[in-house]
Design a protein around this motif. Structure first.
Motif, PDB file in Angstrom:
ATOM      1  N   CYS A   1       0.792  -1.343  -0.023  1.00 13.65           N
ATOM      2  CA  CYS A   1       0.134  -0.219  -0.086  1.00 13.65           C
ATOM      3  C   CYS A   1       0.961   1.185  -0.092  1.00 13.65           C
ATOM      4  O   CYS A   1       1.883   1.237   0.871  1.00 13.65           O
ATOM      5  N   ALA A   2       0.434   2.183  -0.875  1.00 11.63           N
ATOM      6  CA  ALA A   2       1.354   3.436  -0.969  1.00 11.63           C
ATOM      7  C   ALA A   2       0.418   4.551  -0.917  1.00 11.63           C
ATOM      8  O   ALA A   2      -0.698   4.527  -1.367  1.00 11.63           O
ATOM      9  N   GLY A   3       1.104   5.905  -0.548  1.00 10.84           N
ATOM     10  CA  GLY A   3       0.302   7.069  -0.552  1.00 10.84           C
ATOM     11  C   GLY A   3      -1.228   6.972   0.063  1.00 10.84           C
ATOM     12  O   GLY A   3      -1.406   6.120   1.033  1.00 10.84           O
ATOM     13  N   PRO A   4      -2.305   7.558  -0.735  1.00 15.45           N
ATOM     14  CA  PRO A   4      -3.494   7.619  -0.123  1.00 15.45           C
ATOM     15  C   PRO A   4      -4.318   6.359  -0.132  1.00 15.45           C
ATOM     16  O   PRO A   4      -5.444   6.068   0.470  1.00 15.45           O
ATOM     17  N   GLY A   5      -3.739   5.241  -0.885  1.00 16.33           N
ATOM     18  CA  GLY A   5      -4.325   3.987  -0.928  1.00 16.33           C
ATOM     19  C   GLY A   5      -4.098   3.287  -2.078  1.00 16.33           C
ATOM     20  O   GLY A   5      -4.882   2.401  -2.590  1.00 16.33           O
ATOM     21  N   PHE A   6      -3.028   3.565  -2.847  1.00 14.45           N
ATOM     22  CA  PHE A   6      -2.703   3.041  -4.123  1.00 14.45           C
ATOM     23  C   PHE A   6      -2.098   1.232  -3.627  1.00 14.45           C
ATOM     24  O   PHE A   6      -1.430   1.315  -2.720  1.00 14.45           O
ATOM     25  N   ILE A   7      -2.195   0.582  -4.600  1.00  9.25           N
ATOM     26  CA  ILE A   7      -1.716  -0.754  -4.335  1.00  9.25           C
ATOM     27  C   ILE A   7      -0.736  -1.047  -5.603  1.00  9.25           C
ATOM     28  O   ILE A   7      -1.022  -0.868  -6.680  1.00  9.25           O
ATOM     29  N   ASN A   8       0.624  -1.195  -5.121  1.00  8.61           N
ATOM     30  CA  ASN A   8       1.867  -1.264  -5.926  1.00  8.61           C
ATOM     31  C   ASN A   8       2.107  -2.549  -6.033  1.00  8.61           C
ATOM     32  O   ASN A   8       2.157  -3.387  -4.818  1.00  8.61           O
ATOM     33  N   PHE A   9       2.474  -3.163  -7.312  1.00  9.86           N
ATOM     34  CA  PHE A   9       2.684  -4.746  -7.347  1.00  9.86           C
ATOM     35  C   PHE A   9       4.158  -4.970  -8.030  1.00  9.86           C
ATOM     36  O   PHE A   9       4.391  -3.920  -8.866  1.00  9.86           O
ATOM     37  N   THR A  10       4.877  -5.687  -7.180  1.00 15.13           N
ATOM     38  CA  THR A  10       6.131  -5.960  -7.830  1.00 15.13           C
ATOM     39  C   THR A  10       6.234  -7.448  -8.491  1.00 15.13           C
ATOM     40  O   THR A  10       5.653  -8.302  -7.460  1.00 15.13           O
ATOM     41  N   LEU A  11       6.704  -7.758  -9.534  1.00 10.76           N
ATOM     42  CA  LEU A  11       6.684  -8.876 -10.039  1.00 10.76           C
ATOM     43  C   LEU A  11       7.953  -9.609 -10.295  1.00 10.76           C
ATOM     44  O   LEU A  11       8.941  -8.986  -9.972  1.00 10.76           O
ATOM     45  N   ASP A  12       7.866 -10.797 -10.348  1.00 12.50           N
ATOM     46  CA  ASP A  12       9.108 -11.883 -10.331  1.00 12.50           C
ATOM     47  C   ASP A  12       9.626 -11.516 -11.755  1.00 12.50           C
ATOM     48  O   ASP A  12       8.950 -11.309 -12.755  1.00 12.50           O
ATOM     49  N   SER A  13      11.080 -11.275 -11.855  1.00  9.76           N
ATOM     50  CA  SER A  13      11.694 -10.743 -13.249  1.00  9.76           C
ATOM     51  C   SER A  13      11.194 -11.944 -14.126  1.00  9.76           C
ATOM     52  O   SER A  13      11.681 -11.855 -15.426  1.00  9.76           O
ATOM     53  N   LYS A  14      10.935 -13.145 -13.883  1.00  9.02           N
ATOM     54  CA  LYS A  14      10.648 -14.391 -14.617  1.00  9.02           C
ATOM     55  C   LYS A  14       9.826 -13.839 -16.156  1.00  9.02           C
ATOM     56  O   LYS A  14      10.032 -14.064 -16.903  1.00  9.02           O
ATOM     57  N   TYR A  15       8.730 -12.933 -15.812  1.00  4.46           N
ATOM     58  CA  TYR A  15       8.062 -12.681 -16.811  1.00  4.46           C
ATOM     59  C   TYR A  15       8.906 -11.633 -18.092  1.00  4.46           C
ATOM     60  O   TYR A  15       8.452 -11.715 -19.106  1.00  4.46           O
ATOM     61  N   LEU A  16      10.132 -11.088 -17.452  1.00  3.62           N
ATOM     62  CA  LEU A  16      10.684 -10.308 -18.181  1.00  3.62           C
ATOM     63  C   LEU A  16      11.556 -11.314 -19.250  1.00  3.62           C
ATOM     64  O   LEU A  16      11.751 -11.105 -20.416  1.00  3.62           O
ATOM     65  N   TYR A  17      11.914 -12.461 -18.660  1.00  2.56           N
ATOM     66  CA  TYR A  17      12.682 -13.429 -19.575  1.00  2.56           C
ATOM     67  C   TYR A  17      11.622 -14.266 -20.595  1.00  2.56           C
ATOM     68  O   TYR A  17      12.069 -14.502 -21.850  1.00  2.56           O
ATOM     69  N   ASP A  18      10.468 -14.205 -20.298  1.00  2.00           N
ATOM     70  CA  ASP A  18       9.227 -14.763 -21.060  1.00  2.00           C
ATOM     71  C   ASP A  18       9.155 -13.731 -22.089  1.00  2.00           C
ATOM     72  O   ASP A  18       8.950 -14.138 -23.361  1.00  2.00           O
ATOM     73  N   ALA A  19       9.077 -12.298 -21.896  1.00  2.00           N
ATOM     74  CA  ALA A  19       9.111 -11.333 -23.011  1.00  2.00           C
ATOM     75  C   ALA A  19      10.228 -11.313 -23.887  1.00  2.00           C
ATOM     76  O   ALA A  19       9.998 -11.330 -25.294  1.00  2.00           O
ATOM     77  N   ILE A  20      11.555 -11.742 -23.527  1.00  3.55           N
ATOM     78  CA  ILE A  20      12.734 -11.754 -24.589  1.00  3.55           C
ATOM     79  C   ILE A  20      12.289 -13.045 -25.377  1.00  3.55           C
ATOM     80  O   ILE A  20      12.546 -13.019 -26.625  1.00  3.55           O
ATOM     81  N   ARG A  21      11.818 -14.179 -24.780  1.00  7.96           N
ATOM     82  CA  ARG A  21      11.433 -15.250 -25.788  1.00  7.96           C
ATOM     83  C   ARG A  21      10.266 -14.771 -26.743  1.00  7.96           C
ATOM     84  O   ARG A  21      10.451 -15.487 -27.949  1.00  7.96           O
ATOM     85  N   ILE A  22       9.269 -14.154 -26.470  1.00  2.00           N
ATOM     86  CA  ILE A  22       8.303 -13.788 -27.203  1.00  2.00           C
ATOM     87  C   ILE A  22       8.840 -12.772 -28.351  1.00  2.00           C
ATOM     88  O   ILE A  22       8.655 -13.057 -29.322  1.00  2.00           O
ATOM     89  N   ILE A  23       9.678 -12.012 -27.962  1.00  2.00           N
ATOM     90  CA  ILE A  23      10.308 -11.110 -28.967  1.00  2.00           C
ATOM     91  C   ILE A  23      11.083 -12.043 -29.994  1.00  2.00           C
ATOM     92  O   ILE A  23      11.020 -11.627 -31.234  1.00  2.00           O
TER      93      ILE A  23
END
Length: 564
Positions: A89-111
């Motif tokens: 939770c950040a600021g007045p009520g935002f929810i910030n999500f941090t992702l596993d960097s695995k998705y970035l490696y999947d992006a490379i494979r897709i490209i």
């Protein structure tokens, strides 16, 4: 094609919706209905990979403080089967999500898998859309408004094509009406002056005074002499228009093609009159009780178009107005040719015409929401810090062709798409030809050329780009590497947003950000000389960057040079 950013957004959305449902069932949130969750990419790196303001949206119905709602949602999120590793939770009520960097490696494979198709998505589902743009008056050369409208319209069409729409580019030839009458009168006056002398006839004050009028008549006289000097004026003007108009249209066509614009359809306004479509449309408006007769003319009721005054459809001499022809033209687009969505590019001075045209569509039974008009602002050209109005080459007002000749097609197209269509554009001619990082198009093209040179040099040493299946992408863990991959992963989403907003300026900003991320990576991370596994992973990343930069530049119809 895959849009990994959209897949991630959907994954997070589902996780949030599941959490809200779970919280309601546990009595931690009251019964409430949540139909959608807006998931955005934060501008600040420290705010995670994705963010939502759902807690603030639910405050009123849940009757709880947004931070309390956010913390409840976070507590109930099921992280399994997602890339989410942290929600905060950040600021007045935002929810910030941090992702596993695995998705970035999947992006490379897709490209690597999709190559030149990477970035193409399908939100259009083959919907037929027409983009009508430029539609310059064929009585003279292309000017700055045509130049900006051309670059914007062509890029909007390309973006929609990449987003899965069935796109047709169309140029309306305004070859009927007052401007053609004026064109014929101007040609006639110049013809008489060239044969009988400048004092033989007065040139019309509101005529077309350009050099092209004189040039047309000199060429005509060279071919036909003075044989038309004594024939009736109306007959003579028709001969001159039939001679000069196709020449002008051909010049416009050639000029636009040299600018990288190829129209699928060149639509003649005359065909609407000759085919009876203007008369039919006027009769339809009469039938729908949208017209009134006054002073011998036929008017479209102001009440129909939300105006205090009526608009003339047919003058008291029986000749339909351009407005009547324009309504018929749009009816032809929708009903005769079956386009589901029509987009027009108009100069900002046509602002008042937008509501009238949409209301006219409703009056003839066409949903006005199927028509969108993109208004674009004027361009100011600068040279040596001062407003430039004259061409270096001709000493006359700068035309599209003068601009392309001075700056080059790539620079002109890129610069015209660096600002949103609704923003005024200051075009710095000196900057546009500067070979330095200050020049955005040079900066991007240089990044592409630098990659190509690097890959060619390594290839000469026997170091080839490996198959992505044989590479351990997890070795890419430095921040500069991850930042670059993340930026590359965003491209399909940039195409989506550009298509939804009809703003291709997003893509020029995006490709500059890719180039900046690559330069940061290049300065921080060696490729050659590293341990083999890491070298191979970085080689793949470098090649993916090349693919993305080239794909964006192709979409903008800007070249991607391999050497500079």
């Amino acid at each position: 094609m895959k849009n990994i950013t959209e897949e991630l957004r959907q994954q997070i959305k589902n996780a949030v919706l599941g959490s809200v449902k779970k919280a309601i069932e546990a009595g931690e949130l009251p019964e409430l209905e949540v139909n959608d969750v807006a998931i955005e990419i934060p501008r600040e790196k420290g705010h995670g990979d994705f963010s939502t303001n759902i807690a603030m949206q639910l405050t009123k119905t849940a009757k709880k403080a947004p931070r309390l709602i956010a913390e409840t949602i976070i507590k109930n999120i099921d992280f399994s089967s997602t890339y989410i590793v942290e929600a905060a939770c950040a600021g007045p009520g935002f929810i910030n999500f941090t992702l596993d960097s695995k998705y970035l490696y999947d992006a490379i494979r897709i490209i690597k898998e999709e190559k030149e198709q990477y970035g193409r998505i399908n939100i259009g589902n083959g919907k037929r859309v027409m983009v009508e743009f430029v539609s310059a008056n064929p009585t003279g050369p292309l000017h700055m408004g045509n130049a900006r409208g051309g670059a914007l319209g062509d890029c909007i069409a390309s973006v929609l094509d990449a987003a899965g729409y069935d796109v047709t580019r169309e140029f309306l030839i305004n070859d009927a009406g007052n401007q053609i009458e004026k064109f014929g009168t101007s040609l006639e006056a110049r013809y008489i002056q060239l044969i009988k002398g400048a004092d033989a006839v007065e040139f019309p004050e509101d005529g077309y005074h350009g050099e092209d009028i004189t040039e047309h008549m000199k060429d005509f006289i060279a071919a036909h002499g003075d044989k038309y000097i004594d024939i009736p004026s109306e007959e003579r003007k028709k001969v001159f228009v039939d001679f000069a108009l196709p020449r002008n249209i051909q010049r416009i066509r050639e000029g636009l093609e040299s600018y990288g614009i190829h129209f699928d359809v060149w639509f003649s306004e005359q065909t609407l009159h000759k085919g009876g479509e203007v008369a039919e449309t006027i009769e339809l408006l009469k039938k729908n009780n949208c017209t009134v007769e006054n002073d011998g003319a036929l008017w479209l009721k102001g009440s129909v178009i939300g105006s205090e005054k009526d608009e003339v459809l047919v003058r008291n001499n029986g000749i339909p107005t351009y407005f009547a022809a324009d309504i018929a033209y749009h009816r032809n687009k929708f009903e005769t040719r079956g386009f589901e969505w029509v987009i027009n590019l108009w100069g900002a001075d046509h602002h008042g015409h937008v509501a009238r045209m949409k209301a006219a569509m409703a009056a003839i039974g066409i949903n006005p929401d199927r028509l969108d008009v993109v208004l674009f602002q004027l361009v100011r050209l600068y040279r040596n810090g001062e407003i430039a109005r004259m061409s270096k080459r001709t000493g006359k007002s700068i035309s599209l062709m003068d601009l392309v000749e001075e700056v080059g097609r790539d620079g002109v197209r890129f610069f015209f798409n660096t600002k949103a269509s609704g923003s005024h554009l200051d075009f710095d001619l000196d900057l546009a030809v500067k070979q330095s990082n200050e020049n955005p198009v040079f900066y991007v093209q240089y990044a592409h050329a630098r990659i190509c040179s690097m890959l060619k040099l390594l290839e000469g040493e026997g170091i080839m780009i490996p198959d992505v299946k044989d590479v351990k992408l997890e070795l890419l863990e430095r921040q500069e590497e991850l930042d670059l991959i993340k930026k590359l992963s965003e491209y399909p989403d940039e195409v989506r947003i550009s298509a939804e907003t009809l703003e291709p300026s997003r893509l020029t900003r995006y490709v500059q950000e890719v180039a900046a991320s690559f330069h940061s990576f290049y300065n921080a991370c060696r490729v050659r000389g590293e341990e083999e596994g890491l070298m191979k992973a970085r080689l793949v990343l470098v090649d993916c960057t090349r693919i993305v930069i080239r794909n964006v530049l192709d979409l903008l119809s800007v070249s991607a040079p391999e050497r500079m």
